[in-house]
Design a protein around this motif. Structure first.
Motif, PDB file in Angstrom:
ATOM      1  N   HIS A   1      13.415 -10.817   1.572  1.00 50.60           N
ATOM      2  CA  HIS A   1      14.577 -10.804   1.862  1.00 50.60           C
ATOM      3  C   HIS A   1      14.857  -9.393   3.022  1.00 50.60           C
ATOM      4  CE1 HIS A   1      19.009 -10.877   2.438  1.00 50.60           C
ATOM      5  NE2 HIS A   1      19.168  -9.689   1.833  1.00 50.60           N
ATOM      6  N   ILE A   2      14.242  -8.268   2.493  1.00 47.00           N
ATOM      7  CA  ILE A   2      14.441  -7.079   3.352  1.00 47.00           C
ATOM      8  C   ILE A   2      13.570  -6.996   4.528  1.00 47.00           C
ATOM      9  CG2 ILE A   2      14.429  -4.486   3.410  1.00 47.00           C
ATOM     10  CD1 ILE A   2      15.470  -4.793   0.472  1.00 47.00           C
ATOM     11  N   HIS A   3      12.592  -7.562   4.541  1.00 44.74           N
ATOM     12  CA  HIS A   3      11.370  -7.551   5.769  1.00 44.74           C
ATOM     13  C   HIS A   3      11.117  -5.933   5.832  1.00 44.74           C
ATOM     14  CE1 HIS A   3      13.352 -11.132   8.028  1.00 44.74           C
ATOM     15  NE2 HIS A   3      13.453 -11.384   6.638  1.00 44.74           N
ATOM     16  N   PRO A   4      10.521  -5.296   4.730  1.00 44.41           N
ATOM     17  CA  PRO A   4      10.148  -3.870   4.951  1.00 44.41           C
ATOM     18  C   PRO A   4       9.222  -3.643   5.955  1.00 44.41           C
ATOM     19  CG  PRO A   4       9.264  -5.065   3.056  1.00 44.41           C
ATOM     20  CD  PRO A   4      10.058  -6.005   3.639  1.00 44.41           C
ATOM     21  N   GLY A   5       9.506  -2.478   6.424  1.00 46.35           N
ATOM     22  CA  GLY A   5       8.384  -1.867   7.419  1.00 46.35           C
ATOM     23  C   GLY A   5       8.352  -0.520   7.135  1.00 46.35           C
ATOM     24  N   VAL A   6       7.299   0.355   7.867  1.00 47.61           N
ATOM     25  CA  VAL A   6       7.002   1.746   7.491  1.00 47.61           C
ATOM     26  C   VAL A   6       6.883   2.241   8.986  1.00 47.61           C
ATOM     27  CG1 VAL A   6       4.561   1.394   7.322  1.00 47.61           C
ATOM     28  CG2 VAL A   6       5.890   3.572   6.517  1.00 47.61           C
ATOM     29  N   SER A   7       7.422   3.325   9.237  1.00 48.22           N
ATOM     30  CA  SER A   7       6.952   4.116  10.568  1.00 48.22           C
ATOM     31  C   SER A   7       6.067   5.227  10.267  1.00 48.22           C
ATOM     32  CB  SER A   7       8.395   4.773  11.051  1.00 48.22           C
ATOM     33  OG  SER A   7       8.083   5.401  12.441  1.00 48.22           O
TER      34      SER A   7
ATOM     35  N   PHE B   1       4.352  -3.768   2.152  1.00 44.43           N
ATOM     36  CA  PHE B   1       4.834  -4.161   0.917  1.00 44.43           C
ATOM     37  C   PHE B   1       5.199  -2.818   0.444  1.00 44.43           C
ATOM     38  CE2 PHE B   1       0.847  -6.777   1.701  1.00 44.43           C
ATOM     39  CZ  PHE B   1       1.355  -7.936   1.310  1.00 44.43           C
ATOM     40  N   PHE B   2       6.284  -2.834  -0.177  1.00 50.20           N
ATOM     41  CA  PHE B   2       7.070  -1.905  -0.793  1.00 50.20           C
ATOM     42  C   PHE B   2       7.320  -1.844  -2.257  1.00 50.20           C
ATOM     43  CE2 PHE B   2      10.817   0.869  -1.628  1.00 50.20           C
ATOM     44  CZ  PHE B   2      10.653   1.999  -1.013  1.00 50.20           C
TER      45      PHE B   2
ATOM     46  N   ILE C   1       3.900   2.478  -0.612  1.00 55.05           N
ATOM     47  CA  ILE C   1       4.022   1.673   0.401  1.00 55.05           C
ATOM     48  C   ILE C   1       2.506   1.304   1.060  1.00 55.05           C
ATOM     49  CG2 ILE C   1       4.543   1.860   2.769  1.00 55.05           C
ATOM     50  CD1 ILE C   1       6.746   3.556   2.333  1.00 55.05           C
ATOM     51  N   TYR C   2       2.291   0.205   1.098  1.00 53.03           N
ATOM     52  CA  TYR C   2       1.007  -0.353   1.541  1.00 53.03           C
ATOM     53  C   TYR C   2       1.343  -1.133   3.090  1.00 53.03           C
ATOM     54  CZ  TYR C   2      -0.342  -0.431  -3.351  1.00 53.03           C
ATOM     55  OH  TYR C   2      -0.627  -0.017  -4.546  1.00 53.03           O
ATOM     56  N   ALA C   3       0.964  -0.301   3.899  1.00 51.50           N
ATOM     57  CA  ALA C   3       1.140  -0.954   5.391  1.00 51.50           C
ATOM     58  C   ALA C   3       0.240  -2.189   5.963  1.00 51.50           C
ATOM     59  CB  ALA C   3       0.824   0.313   6.371  1.00 51.50           C
ATOM     60  N   VAL C   4       0.638  -3.057   6.614  1.00 49.11           N
ATOM     61  CA  VAL C   4       0.146  -4.231   6.915  1.00 49.11           C
ATOM     62  C   VAL C   4      -0.214  -4.189   8.392  1.00 49.11           C
ATOM     63  CG1 VAL C   4      -0.027  -6.663   6.853  1.00 49.11           C
ATOM     64  CG2 VAL C   4       1.242  -5.402   5.039  1.00 49.11           C
ATOM     65  N   THR C   5      -1.688  -4.365   8.695  1.00 47.17           N
ATOM     66  CA  THR C   5      -2.076  -4.538   9.909  1.00 47.17           C
ATOM     67  C   THR C   5      -2.651  -6.007  10.145  1.00 47.17           C
ATOM     68  OG1 THR C   5      -4.432  -3.871   9.911  1.00 47.17           O
ATOM     69  CG2 THR C   5      -2.768  -1.984  10.167  1.00 47.17           C
ATOM     70  N   LYS C   6      -3.080  -6.352  11.468  1.00 44.91           N
ATOM     71  CA  LYS C   6      -3.626  -7.669  11.392  1.00 44.91           C
ATOM     72  C   LYS C   6      -4.714  -7.873  10.695  1.00 44.91           C
ATOM     73  CE  LYS C   6      -1.456  -8.720  16.000  1.00 44.91           C
ATOM     74  NZ  LYS C   6      -1.738  -9.126  17.452  1.00 44.91           N
TER      75      LYS C   6
ATOM     76  N   LEU D   1      -2.998   1.647   2.068  1.00 45.81           N
ATOM     77  CA  LEU D   1      -2.097   2.349   1.067  1.00 45.81           C
ATOM     78  C   LEU D   1      -1.716   3.732   1.890  1.00 45.81           C
ATOM     79  CD1 LEU D   1      -0.633   3.155  -1.567  1.00 45.81           C
ATOM     80  CD2 LEU D   1      -2.694   3.891  -2.361  1.00 45.81           C
ATOM     81  N   VAL D   2      -0.506   4.029   2.349  1.00 45.19           N
ATOM     82  CA  VAL D   2      -0.032   5.165   3.148  1.00 45.19           C
ATOM     83  C   VAL D   2       0.806   6.067   2.495  1.00 45.19           C
ATOM     84  CG1 VAL D   2      -0.237   3.760   5.462  1.00 45.19           C
ATOM     85  CG2 VAL D   2       1.897   3.867   4.172  1.00 45.19           C
ATOM     86  N   LYS D   3       1.236   5.840   1.260  1.00 48.90           N
ATOM     87  CA  LYS D   3       1.897   6.609   0.521  1.00 48.90           C
ATOM     88  C   LYS D   3       1.917   6.460  -1.241  1.00 48.90           C
ATOM     89  CE  LYS D   3       6.582   8.575  -0.850  1.00 48.90           C
ATOM     90  NZ  LYS D   3       6.207   8.346  -2.086  1.00 48.90           N
ATOM     91  N   LYS D   4       1.166   7.544  -1.584  1.00 49.12           N
ATOM     92  CA  LYS D   4       1.014   7.478  -3.090  1.00 49.12           C
ATOM     93  C   LYS D   4       1.313   8.802  -3.799  1.00 49.12           C
ATOM     94  CE  LYS D   4      -2.523   6.397  -6.516  1.00 49.12           C
ATOM     95  NZ  LYS D   4      -4.051   6.214  -6.731  1.00 49.12           N
TER      96      LYS D   4
END
Length: 213
Positions: free
Chosen positions: A150-156, A170-171, A199-204, A209-212
């Motif tokens: 639903h939220i379409h989560p993203g990270v900057s 993935f949040f 937070i698990y950032a997704v590239t192509k 894992l960018v925050k733990k």
């Protein structure tokens, strides 16, 4: 490159497509495909390449072939709105998919259930399976771990040179994981993590894992 995680003694694989493979149940979780959105935009004059439609179906086929699941569970907003030309493409795709197809209805899923019945796609409001709750909207329920969309989560992310990039992610909270949107041109909502959020950032090509904490 995927990332494998454990949640409540179950194994889940996070894939760069934005999907989650539930290894113990042989189930592939996919959220917010928004089929028909590209056609909707093009109909209203938005300049989107025509091959964007085929990209969604190519991506679906590739990830299903990769995991060979017994079931494919869409966590809502499979379609962006009413039936259009992409419905026929989905019918063709579902005919070729040997896995069971399940839809957890989202707020955009206004296509009548009877249409899904005809192509043997099961539709539910939510599912409770072995202590896991599958929904479209993020939901907290005692004694359950929730997978939703639903939220379409993203990270900057900001680099050392000051450059900035926004990626889907993935949040994960203590008892919840929100999947990134699967579909093309679905947008991102930048999440603000709290203590202990992951937070698990997704590239192509990979999941990072960018925050733990």
């Amino acid at each position: 490159m995927t990332i494998t995680i454990k949640i409540n003694r179950n194994t889940f694989i996070l894939h760069p497509s934005g999907t989650v493979f539930w290894e113990d149940r042989k189930a592939l979780l996919i959220s917010d495909v928004h089929l028909g959105k590209v056609s909707h935009f093009r109909k209203h004059g938005v300049a989107i390449p025509n091959n964007a439609v085929s990209k969604n179906f190519t991506k679906l086929t590739e990830v299903v072939d990769y995991f060979d699941p017994e079931s494919v569970i869409f966590l809502g907003d499979l379609f962006h709105s009413s039936k259009n030309s992409e419905w026929n493409l989905f019918v063709e795709w579902s005919d070729c998919c040997v896995a069971e197809i399940i839809l957890i209805a989202g707020n955009h899923d206004i296509i009548a259930k009877e249409n899904y019945d005809k192509i043997d796609v099961k539709v539910f409001k939510e599912l409770e399976i072995d202590g896991f709750l599958l929904t479209h909207h993020p939901t907290e329920r005692e004694k359950f771990f929730n997978f939703s969309g639903h939220i379409h989560p993203g990270v900057s992310l900001r680099g050392f040179g000051g450059q900035n990039i926004k990626l889907p992610c993935f949040f994960q909270k203590e008892n919840q994981m929100i999947l990134p949107a699967f579909g093309e041109f679905t947008g991102k909502y930048i999440m603000v993590p709290e203590v202990n959020d992951l937070i698990y950032a997704v590239t192509k090509e990979e999941v990072i894992l960018v925050k733990k904490n």
